[in-house]
Design a protein around this motif. Structure first.
Motif, PDB file in Angstrom:
ATOM      1  N   GLN A 199     -20.822  17.525 -29.742  1.00 20.00           N
ATOM      2  CA  GLN A 199     -21.907  17.423 -28.775  1.00 20.00           C
ATOM      3  C   GLN A 199     -22.699  16.142 -29.009  1.00 20.00           C
ATOM      4  O   GLN A 199     -23.041  15.821 -30.150  1.00 20.00           O
ATOM      5  CB  GLN A 199     -22.844  18.607 -29.041  1.00 20.00           C
ATOM      6  CG  GLN A 199     -23.187  19.422 -27.824  1.00 20.00           C
ATOM      7  CD  GLN A 199     -23.927  20.674 -28.247  1.00 20.00           C
ATOM      8  OE1 GLN A 199     -23.303  21.643 -28.634  1.00 20.00           O
ATOM      9  NE2 GLN A 199     -25.240  20.651 -28.177  1.00 20.00           N
ATOM     10  N   LEU A 200     -23.013  15.417 -27.931  1.00 23.48           N
ATOM     11  CA  LEU A 200     -23.849  14.217 -28.052  1.00 23.48           C
ATOM     12  C   LEU A 200     -25.239  14.446 -27.480  1.00 23.48           C
ATOM     13  O   LEU A 200     -26.119  13.605 -27.629  1.00 23.48           O
ATOM     14  CB  LEU A 200     -23.191  13.029 -27.341  1.00 23.48           C
ATOM     15  CG  LEU A 200     -21.865  12.519 -27.944  1.00 23.48           C
ATOM     16  CD1 LEU A 200     -21.341  11.342 -27.136  1.00 23.48           C
ATOM     17  CD2 LEU A 200     -22.031  12.121 -29.398  1.00 23.48           C
ATOM     18  N   SER A 201     -25.416  15.564 -26.782  1.00 27.49           N
ATOM     19  CA  SER A 201     -26.748  15.874 -26.241  1.00 27.49           C
ATOM     20  C   SER A 201     -27.101  17.320 -26.585  1.00 27.49           C
ATOM     21  O   SER A 201     -26.239  18.107 -26.973  1.00 27.49           O
ATOM     22  CB  SER A 201     -26.760  15.671 -24.723  1.00 27.49           C
ATOM     23  OG  SER A 201     -25.896  16.606 -24.100  1.00 27.49           O
ATOM     24  N   ILE A 261     -27.487   8.381 -23.871  1.00 28.94           N
ATOM     25  CA  ILE A 261     -26.542   9.154 -23.036  1.00 28.94           C
ATOM     26  C   ILE A 261     -27.170   9.456 -21.672  1.00 28.94           C
ATOM     27  O   ILE A 261     -26.536   9.295 -20.624  1.00 28.94           O
ATOM     28  CB  ILE A 261     -26.163  10.487 -23.748  1.00 28.94           C
ATOM     29  CG1 ILE A 261     -25.409  10.238 -25.059  1.00 28.94           C
ATOM     30  CG2 ILE A 261     -25.384  11.417 -22.828  1.00 28.94           C
ATOM     31  CD1 ILE A 261     -23.995   9.802 -24.941  1.00 28.94           C
ATOM     32  N   ASN A 262     -28.427   9.897 -21.674  1.00 25.14           N
ATOM     33  CA  ASN A 262     -29.116  10.253 -20.424  1.00 25.14           C
ATOM     34  C   ASN A 262     -29.252   9.047 -19.498  1.00 25.14           C
ATOM     35  O   ASN A 262     -29.194   9.174 -18.278  1.00 25.14           O
ATOM     36  CB  ASN A 262     -30.497  10.854 -20.726  1.00 25.14           C
ATOM     37  CG  ASN A 262     -30.374  12.265 -21.275  1.00 25.14           C
ATOM     38  OD1 ASN A 262     -29.379  12.953 -21.019  1.00 25.14           O
ATOM     39  ND2 ASN A 262     -31.353  12.699 -22.061  1.00 25.14           N
ATOM     40  N   GLU A 263     -29.405   7.877 -20.104  1.00 25.25           N
ATOM     41  CA  GLU A 263     -29.525   6.646 -19.324  1.00 25.25           C
ATOM     42  C   GLU A 263     -28.200   6.319 -18.604  1.00 25.25           C
ATOM     43  O   GLU A 263     -28.175   5.897 -17.454  1.00 25.25           O
ATOM     44  CB  GLU A 263     -29.884   5.513 -20.304  1.00 25.25           C
ATOM     45  CG  GLU A 263     -30.433   4.267 -19.653  1.00 25.25           C
ATOM     46  CD  GLU A 263     -30.757   3.215 -20.712  1.00 25.25           C
ATOM     47  OE1 GLU A 263     -30.241   2.098 -20.573  1.00 25.25           O
ATOM     48  OE2 GLU A 263     -31.485   3.536 -21.685  1.00 25.25           O
ATOM     49  N   GLU A 289     -17.413  13.548 -22.000  1.00 23.89           N
ATOM     50  CA  GLU A 289     -17.097  14.571 -20.992  1.00 23.89           C
ATOM     51  C   GLU A 289     -18.346  15.400 -20.730  1.00 23.89           C
ATOM     52  O   GLU A 289     -19.096  15.733 -21.653  1.00 23.89           O
ATOM     53  CB  GLU A 289     -15.977  15.444 -21.575  1.00 23.89           C
ATOM     54  CG  GLU A 289     -15.611  16.646 -20.754  1.00 23.89           C
ATOM     55  CD  GLU A 289     -14.751  17.627 -21.550  1.00 23.89           C
ATOM     56  OE1 GLU A 289     -14.216  18.537 -20.919  1.00 23.89           O
ATOM     57  OE2 GLU A 289     -14.623  17.495 -22.786  1.00 23.89           O
ATOM     58  N   LEU A 290     -18.554  15.716 -19.465  1.00 23.66           N
ATOM     59  CA  LEU A 290     -19.665  16.583 -19.075  1.00 23.66           C
ATOM     60  C   LEU A 290     -19.137  18.004 -19.035  1.00 23.66           C
ATOM     61  O   LEU A 290     -18.130  18.264 -18.376  1.00 23.66           O
ATOM     62  CB  LEU A 290     -20.155  16.166 -17.678  1.00 23.66           C
ATOM     63  CG  LEU A 290     -21.572  16.552 -17.252  1.00 23.66           C
ATOM     64  CD1 LEU A 290     -22.610  16.008 -18.225  1.00 23.66           C
ATOM     65  CD2 LEU A 290     -21.846  16.032 -15.849  1.00 23.66           C
ATOM     66  N   ASN A 296     -22.552  21.345 -16.611  1.00 25.55           N
ATOM     67  CA  ASN A 296     -23.231  20.049 -16.437  1.00 25.55           C
ATOM     68  C   ASN A 296     -24.476  19.925 -17.311  1.00 25.55           C
ATOM     69  O   ASN A 296     -25.477  19.346 -16.915  1.00 25.55           O
ATOM     70  CB  ASN A 296     -23.607  19.816 -14.965  1.00 25.55           C
ATOM     71  CG  ASN A 296     -22.366  19.654 -14.119  1.00 25.55           C
ATOM     72  OD1 ASN A 296     -21.294  19.380 -14.642  1.00 25.55           O
ATOM     73  ND2 ASN A 296     -22.502  19.827 -12.826  1.00 25.55           N
ATOM     74  N   GLN A 297     -24.399  20.519 -18.500  1.00 29.64           N
ATOM     75  CA  GLN A 297     -25.530  20.415 -19.419  1.00 29.64           C
ATOM     76  C   GLN A 297     -25.207  19.455 -20.555  1.00 29.64           C
ATOM     77  O   GLN A 297     -25.775  18.387 -20.647  1.00 29.64           O
ATOM     78  CB  GLN A 297     -25.851  21.790 -20.014  1.00 29.64           C
ATOM     79  CG  GLN A 297     -26.632  22.691 -19.065  1.00 29.64           C
ATOM     80  CD  GLN A 297     -26.984  23.996 -19.754  1.00 29.64           C
ATOM     81  OE1 GLN A 297     -26.111  24.687 -20.260  1.00 29.64           O
ATOM     82  NE2 GLN A 297     -28.247  24.328 -19.783  1.00 29.64           N
TER      83      GLN A 297
END
Length: 679
Positions: free
Chosen positions: A257-259, A308-310, A411-412, A416-417
């Motif tokens: 996980q990255l987020s 990542i969010n950017e 990968e999302l 989509n979280q």
């Protein structure tokens, strides 16, 4: 070298086996296999590099051949034998049928054992806890489950304590409650001394022949032989070896996980606080260090999430995966990778010590049961998360600028979280050379499909064997009389599979090749096309058994019942039905392959492999796609003849075998069926 005494012994065993094997038929190919394998492992060709690549066609009896050549020699040399397979079906055949037969009739004094990963075994103490304290564990779904019945079956030896011998399968969440993970099922605790996992591991020490799967073999080699004997003391037989490069790639890949990492890291902080109140003061220093490492991990992962969010809107505008071209990561992610790898490794080392202290306290019954069980579960979850982070960041930290060695992508996930980071090696040649081939006493790699386009060069390259001088290659053809037993038909078609009208032509043409009185298997390259054709043929009155509409086992049982009553039976399947499917005799007499099984390079790994070849001035279609497709086509055609008395035909509805320059090479790689090419 093979002594005359040992040669005589092998010949005598072979003679005994021939006289006791039901319906035995002399096979020149099998004799050749025994002789060549024996020469390779005894150092006749090369004193140090005893490596063989052997392609043995269906019906050659390769399992018996390698047992005959390898086991007597290994016993004489006081070496161990490790047989690694890719499928559970072959493992079961070896352990339940082939090895007991060989052991009984060879008169050799040896023991064999099936070696499975810890996750396949139950912990009997955990099972007792489920039964004794249902109030601690029960949920609405499983309140009615009879754990006592499972315990009784274990005590009466009706169940061997592993997942594979359960009379009815357990759901994943239920199995996880009793699985023999290292934290709960600890060998040092006398209550666990007779748990199935520890009993199975004790057998390894006395076994001469060990049967494993490819993944467990790789895991053990990578961990420095914690279960299996060291390579220099071992003769390896790697069956179904065409799978080894892909299984190795999967094994050495990583994802994490990255987020949204703060969610599980906050859980970690709560668990540490509980442990501080529960565990003795002597453990306090270790707990505080672990807490510091988790906080450091959290502070390093926060800017990663902001980065990542950017990028998210750009990466996932119209798809759920984004591959980093040439494995080039965004600057911040690349800069943080090494530190994240180090911190997550440090956290793992500290977690090891905390778990050991906790295990000691549980063994000495110093902790309240409910709390300690819940905390063990929390720590298990935490270990899994930190291990994933460590593995991913270690791969992301590797230099990729001069040469690209990895595929990297994000990968999302479905909801989509979360954004998940992936890294996968493009090749495993160096790893396999370093862990296996350089040190092993001997390695025999065999399969019915080891060559591509009649050449061993592709598999040699994938496995890292191109530089080994001592590698011997051998192709032993099947004893089947292909021209008499099978016919290959390529009917004239107006369209190619790449054209839109192809599906319509398939619907028109297929009925001509589905005879009333035969068992048919129709193989498709895509689910979508299979469903389109199935719907159209059903509207014409055809009764079909379609993959995905019932379990594989249920479909094959219905197919078998149809054939038993001499009714027409038509199986529709995709790529997974083209390998490992055994339909002997009248269970398959008519095989239809709708189109060549080209894999579209849509996965990030396939795209990265193609990109790496292009960078070096190569042609990925010629170097990757055609050899892979040719091998899949051979596997698919291998479904037709399974026994020496089988007969039937293969129909390929793809004109590219005739119209394209690569077609003739693909045709020549197939067994020599009689041909009817309508062009």
């Amino acid at each position: 070298m093979l002594t005359e005494q040992l040669k005589s012994k092998i010949r005598a065993i072979h003679t005994r086996l021939k006289t006791t094997l039901p319906n035995y038929q002399a096979r020149a190919g099998q004799n050749q296999l025994v002789a060549e394998i024996a020469k390779i492992i005894s150092g006749t060709y090369h004193r140090r590099e005893r490596i063989g690549l052997i392609e043995a066609g269906t019906g050659t009896g390769k399992s018996l051949a390698y047992m005959l050549a390898v086991i007597p020699y290994a016993l004489a040399q006081k070496k161990k034998v490790v047989i690694a397979t890719a499928t559970v079906a072959l493992q079961e055949q070896l352990v339940n049928k082939d090895l007991p037969f060989f052991q009984q009739h060879s008169k050799l004094n040896f023991e064999f054992s099936l070696v499975k990963g810890r996750q396949r075994y139950a912990c009997i103490e955990r099972l007792r806890q489920q039964q004794k304290h249902p109030e601690l564990f029960a949920t609405v779904q499983d309140a009615a489950f009879d754990w006592q019945q499972l315990l009784d079956k274990w005590q009466q030896r009706q169940w061997l304590g592993d997942r594979d011998t359960l009379s009815s399968p357990l759901a994943e969440d239920m199995w996880q409650r009793i699985v023999a993970d290292p934290m709960h099922c600890h060998k040092g605790d006398r209550r666990h001394a007779t748990c199935p996992f520890h009993l199975a591991r004790a057998e390894i020490a006395t076994a001469d022949v060990l049967v494993v799967n490819h993944a467990l073999l790789l895991a053990d080699l990578a961990s420095g032989n914690s279960i299996l004997p060291p390579p220099e003391e071992t003769l390896y037989v790697i069956d179904e070896a065409h799978h080894l490069p892909d299984i190795a790639r999967d094994y050495f890949a990583a994802q994490a996980q990255l987020s949204h990492n703060s969610v599980w890291l906050e859980k970690a902080a709560k668990a540490i606080q509980q442990l501080i109140t529960l565990l003795p003061a002597t453990v306090m220093k270790e707990l505080l260090r672990f807490d510091d490492s988790c906080n450091e991990l959290n502070s390093l992962l926060k800017p990663i999430e902001r980065c990542i969010n950017e990028f998210k809107p750009r990466w996932f505008a119209d798809k759920t995966e984004h591959r980093f071209v040439d494995a080039a990561l965004p600057t911040l992610i690349q800069q943080q990778a090494e530190q994240l790898a180090q911190v997550s490794q440090k956290a793992l080392n500290q977690l090891d010590k905390v778990q050991q202290h906790m295990q000691d306290c549980i063994t000495e019954q110093q902790l309240p049961l409910k709390q300690s069980l819940n905390l063990l579960q929390e720590l298990g979850y935490l270990r899994q998360k930190i291990e994933q982070q460590q593995a991913l960041w270690q791969l992301y930290a590797m230099e990729q600028q001069k040469n690209v060695y990895q595929a990297r992508w994000v990968e999302l996930n479905n909801q989509n979280q979360y954004v998940i980071g992936h890294a996968c090696p493009l090749g495993v040649a160096n790893k396999l050379e370093q862990l296996l081939f350089s040190d092993a006493f001997a390695v025999i790699l065999c399969s019915a499909t080891l060559t591509a386009l009649n050449s061993f060069q592709y598999i040699k390259y994938d496995l890292g064997l191109s530089q080994f001088e001592g590698v011997q290659t051998l192709q032993v053809s099947s004893p089947f009389d292909y021209p008499q037993q099978g016919q290959l038909i390529i009917p004239k078609m107006k369209t190619e599979p790449t054209e839109q009208a192809y599906t319509d032509e398939l619907v028109l043409l297929l009925p001509k090749f589905l005879p009333d009185d035969q068992a048919s298997l129709v193989l498709f390259a895509s689910y979508w096309q299979m469903q389109q054709v199935a719907e159209a043929l059903r509207s014409k009155g055809f009764s079909l058994l379609v993959q995905g509409e019932a379990s594989r086992q249920a479909l094959l049982q219905l197919h078998s019942d149809n054939c038993k009553h001499n009714n027409r039976s038509i199986l529709f399947g995709t790529q997974s039905f083209s390998e490992g499917l055994d339909l002997p005799g009248k269970l398959l007499t008519n095989l239809v392959i709708t189109k060549l099984p080209f894999a579209v390079p849509t996965s990030p790994l396939e795209e990265a492999l193609a990109e790496a070849i292009t960078r070096k001035g190569g042609n990925p279609f010629i170097q990757l796609t055609i050899p892979a497709t040719a091998k899949k086509l051979v596997q698919a055609c291998g479904r037709l003849l399974r026994q020496e008395q089988d007969k039937g035909r293969i129909v390929i509805l793809d004109r590219r075998l005739v119209s394209k320059s690569y077609g003739s090479a693909m045709l020549n790689a197939l067994p020599p069926f009689s041909r009817n090419i309508e062009y």
